[in-house]
Design a protein around this motif. Structure first.
Motif, short mmCIF file in Angstrom:
data_model
loop_
_atom_site.label_atom_id
_atom_site.label_comp_id
_atom_site.label_asym_id
_atom_site.label_seq_id
_atom_site.Cartn_x
_atom_site.Cartn_y
_atom_site.Cartn_z
N GLY B 75 12.33 0.78 -10.81
CA GLY B 75 12.01 -0.62 -11.02
C GLY B 75 11.57 -1.38 -9.79
N VAL B 76 12.18 -1.07 -8.65
CA VAL B 76 11.91 -1.90 -7.48
C VAL B 76 10.83 -1.27 -6.60
CG1 VAL B 76 12.91 -3.01 -5.46
CG2 VAL B 76 14.22 -2.85 -7.56
N GLU B 77 10.95 0.03 -6.37
CA GLU B 77 9.95 0.69 -5.53
C GLU B 77 8.55 0.53 -6.12
OE1 GLU B 77 10.44 5.01 -4.50
OE2 GLU B 77 12.23 4.17 -3.55
N THR B 78 8.50 0.54 -7.46
CA THR B 78 7.20 0.40 -8.11
C THR B 78 6.78 -1.06 -8.22
OG1 THR B 78 8.36 0.30 -10.18
CG2 THR B 78 7.53 2.44 -9.54
N GLY B 79 7.72 -1.98 -7.99
CA GLY B 79 7.40 -3.41 -8.12
C GLY B 79 7.46 -3.91 -9.55
N LEU B 135 4.51 -6.16 12.02
CA LEU B 135 3.81 -7.25 11.35
C LEU B 135 4.16 -7.27 9.86
CD1 LEU B 135 1.89 -9.36 12.46
CD2 LEU B 135 -0.02 -7.99 11.64
N ALA B 136 4.27 -6.07 9.26
CA ALA B 136 4.61 -5.99 7.83
C ALA B 136 6.02 -6.52 7.60
CB ALA B 136 4.48 -4.55 7.35
N ASP B 137 6.97 -6.15 8.49
CA ASP B 137 8.34 -6.65 8.36
C ASP B 137 8.34 -8.17 8.42
OD1 ASP B 137 9.15 -4.06 8.39
OD2 ASP B 137 9.84 -4.06 10.47
N ALA B 138 7.62 -8.70 9.41
CA ALA B 138 7.60 -10.15 9.62
C ALA B 138 7.03 -10.86 8.40
CB ALA B 138 6.78 -10.49 10.86
N ALA B 139 5.99 -10.26 7.79
CA ALA B 139 5.39 -10.88 6.60
C ALA B 139 6.40 -10.91 5.46
CB ALA B 139 4.15 -10.11 6.19
N ARG B 158 6.95 -3.82 -1.20
CA ARG B 158 5.66 -3.27 -0.76
C ARG B 158 5.62 -3.06 0.75
NH1 ARG B 158 3.49 -1.89 -5.45
NH2 ARG B 158 5.68 -1.39 -5.43
N LEU B 159 6.08 -4.08 1.50
CA LEU B 159 5.82 -4.10 2.94
C LEU B 159 6.98 -3.58 3.78
CD1 LEU B 159 4.00 -7.54 3.31
CD2 LEU B 159 3.00 -5.28 3.11
N ALA B 160 8.22 -3.86 3.37
CA ALA B 160 9.36 -3.49 4.21
C ALA B 160 10.57 -3.12 3.37
CB ALA B 160 9.71 -4.65 5.15
N PRO B 161 10.52 -1.97 2.67
CA PRO B 161 11.61 -1.59 1.77
C PRO B 161 12.98 -1.52 2.48
CG PRO B 161 9.81 0.02 1.68
CD PRO B 161 9.42 -1.00 2.68
N LEU B 371 -0.90 -11.95 2.09
CA LEU B 371 -0.18 -11.07 3.02
C LEU B 371 -0.38 -9.61 2.65
CD1 LEU B 371 3.09 -13.13 3.50
CD2 LEU B 371 1.29 -12.74 5.16
N LEU B 372 -0.34 -9.32 1.33
CA LEU B 372 -0.55 -7.93 0.89
C LEU B 372 -1.94 -7.45 1.28
CD1 LEU B 372 0.84 -7.35 -2.70
CD2 LEU B 372 1.32 -6.06 -0.63
N ALA B 373 -2.92 -8.34 1.12
CA ALA B 373 -4.30 -7.94 1.41
C ALA B 373 -4.48 -7.73 2.92
CB ALA B 373 -5.27 -9.01 0.91
N LEU B 374 -3.79 -8.53 3.75
CA LEU B 374 -4.03 -8.48 5.19
C LEU B 374 -3.17 -7.45 5.92
CD1 LEU B 374 -4.50 -12.26 6.02
CD2 LEU B 374 -6.23 -10.50 5.77
N VAL B 375 -1.89 -7.32 5.55
CA VAL B 375 -1.05 -6.37 6.28
C VAL B 375 -0.54 -5.24 5.40
CG1 VAL B 375 -0.30 -8.03 7.99
CG2 VAL B 375 1.04 -7.75 5.92
N GLY B 376 -0.94 -5.20 4.15
CA GLY B 376 -0.46 -4.17 3.23
C GLY B 376 -0.90 -2.78 3.65
N PRO B 377 -0.21 -1.77 3.10
CA PRO B 377 -0.53 -0.41 3.49
C PRO B 377 -1.93 0.01 2.97
CG PRO B 377 1.12 -0.44 1.74
CD PRO B 377 0.84 -1.86 2.10
#
Lengths: 86, 377
Positions: B75-79, B135-139, B158-161, B371-377
């Protein structure tokens, strides 16, 4: 100060400028679209806007229902008079 | 004798570590806050219980093969969970106040300043020893400033599990603290006259407008910001179910059954991230502090934008409603109403504050998309 951290901070500032810019631009455009939508609905949309919003929900009934209501009430009055006629 | 020893080896007492013990206490603490203090009980209770279950020694419930570990994975890892919650939020939210006065969307945008200011704050913490935020953590930490639980969880997953547990707990506990954090900031930034501004009544909104609204929002999102499409898409679907008036059953399911089931599972899954190694770090402390700052800055930015709108409109807008721009629906709007009533007993700002309040939900979803678009994986 660490150059690595300084670089990160500069990158963060960029992110802030771009991010806030996009958020504002997006929502400002949404404002424009919503205003247009409301105008279009007011001009071309169906006329049912007012009755739907009146507090009681049924303060104003559509005309054809009115006619039916009058007919029903009229019939009821006639029956009443007939029954109570001496 | 050998058997007895083996039995002893399998007990919790023999295996417990100080970290697990401490996290069990944290779990009990969260449950106490939920039951005795009524702090966001809908989430903190399952989270607290999840924390207890995940820290039972040997059982390994939060591990990849454990029950809660699997719930987290699905549920969570997949969002998926936060998105299903968003479906429910859409079905529960009445956007009429926003449709009647679209300009309040700008207040919802201003309050997102908190997100980006906190992002900078998180990066600046790297100057202190013990902090190492990318940067991803900070976002992901910054999004706490959006005051929107599901959005924060979605972005963090998505950014910092690794930081998810701390971020979720911070997001939900500060949402519970909105009535304490916001009023002093609102009073400090406004004058007595501004707080007393009485606003014009909102115009009625037709059914057709309410049906078209979610479609317009989705259309704009599809054109400009596809990375926000999962969040905005589910929000608008939920809202269309509500406003269309033809799928009463689905709308009720989204408002009640679906959101309730998912809340339990989401709480348990987040609780599993409250394990000793991940939670008991200086980073968590930093996240909790940054979260409070994020909220305060978001509130302040909203009020300041409210003041600007007040000037531009010739004193027709009460700047207090800007504070509701940090989502936290409907708590922030109620706080605005309360502070407004303190100044003028006949000035009910609740409906006026609902506009920026629901605009904040859209605003933070948009910010998450950016944020997802700019620092996402």
């Amino acid at each position: 100060m660490d150059t690595a951290v300084a670089d990160l901070l500069i990158e963060g500032l960029w992110l802030m400028a771009i991010g806030l810019g996009i958020v504002f631009a997006f929502l400002a455009m949404l404002v424009g679209l919503l205003v247009l939508m409301s105008k279009a609905v007011a001009r071309w949309g169906p006329e049912e806007t007012l009755p739907a919003m009146t507090a009681g929900g049924h303060a104003l009934a559509p005309p054809q229902d009115d006619a039916r209501l009058i007919a029903v009430i009229g019939a009821a009055i006639q029956t009443h008079r007939r029954r109570h006629r001496p | 004798m050998e058997a007895l020893l083996t039995l002893w080896q399998s007990t919790g007492i023999a295996n417990v570590t100080w970290r697990e013990l401490l996290m069990l206490l944290v779990g009990v603490g969260l449950i106490y806050l939920a039951i005795a203090k009524r702090f966001e009980p809908l989430l903190l209770l399952p989270i607290g219980f999840g924390a207890i279950l995940s820290n039972i020694p040997v059982a390994g419930m939060a591990g990849p093969d454990g029950m809660i570990g699997m719930i987290y994975h699905v549920g969570v890892e997949t969002g998926i969970f936060p998105l299903l919650i968003f479906l429910g939020v859409g079905a529960l939210t009445d956007f009429s106040a926003l449709i009647a006065r679209p300009s309040t969307l700008i207040l919802g945008a201003a309050a997102q300043f908190g997100i980006f200011a906190t992002l900078i704050g998180a990066l600046a913490l790297n100057l202190l020893p013990g902090f190492d935020f990318s940067l991803a953590d900070a976002a992901a930490i910054g999004i706490i400033g959006g005051a929107d639980g599901p959005t924060a969880i979605f972005l963090a997953s998505r950014l910092a599990p690794d930081l998810l547990g701390a971020i979720a707990v911070a997001a939900y506990s500060y949402m519970a603290l909105v009535p304490i954090i916001q009023p002093p900031i609102m009073r400090a930034l406004t004058t007595k006259a501004e707080r007393g501004v009485v606003m014009e009544q909102l115009r009625p909104v037709s059914r057709l407008e309410r049906i078209l609204f979610p479609l317009v929002v989705l259309f704009l999102c599809a054109l400009l910001l596809p990375s926000a499409a999962p969040l905005i898409g589910m929000l608008t679907l939920g809202n269309l179910l509500r406003e269309s008036g033809v799928v009463e059953r689905l709308s009720r399911a989204a408002q009640n059954e679906i959101i309730n089931v998912v809340t339990i599972l989401l709480g348990l899954a987040i609780g599993s991230k409250l394990s000793g190694e991940l939670f008991l770090t200086t980073q968590t402390l930093g996240i909790l502090v940054l979260g409070a700052i994020a909220f305060s800055i978001g509130t302040a930015a909203g009020v300041i934008m409210g003041k600007i709108m007040c000037r531009l409109s010739g004193g027709k807008v009460n700047p207090l409603i800007g504070a509701a721009g940090v989502s936290a629906v409907p708590m922030a709007a109620r706080v605005v109403n309360k502070v407004g009533l303190e100044e003028n007993h006949h000035n009910f700002l609740l409906m006026h504050a609902m506009g920026p309040n629901v605009a904040g939900v859209i605003g933070s979803a948009v910010a998450a998309g950016v944020l997802l678009a700019l620092v996402g994986p």
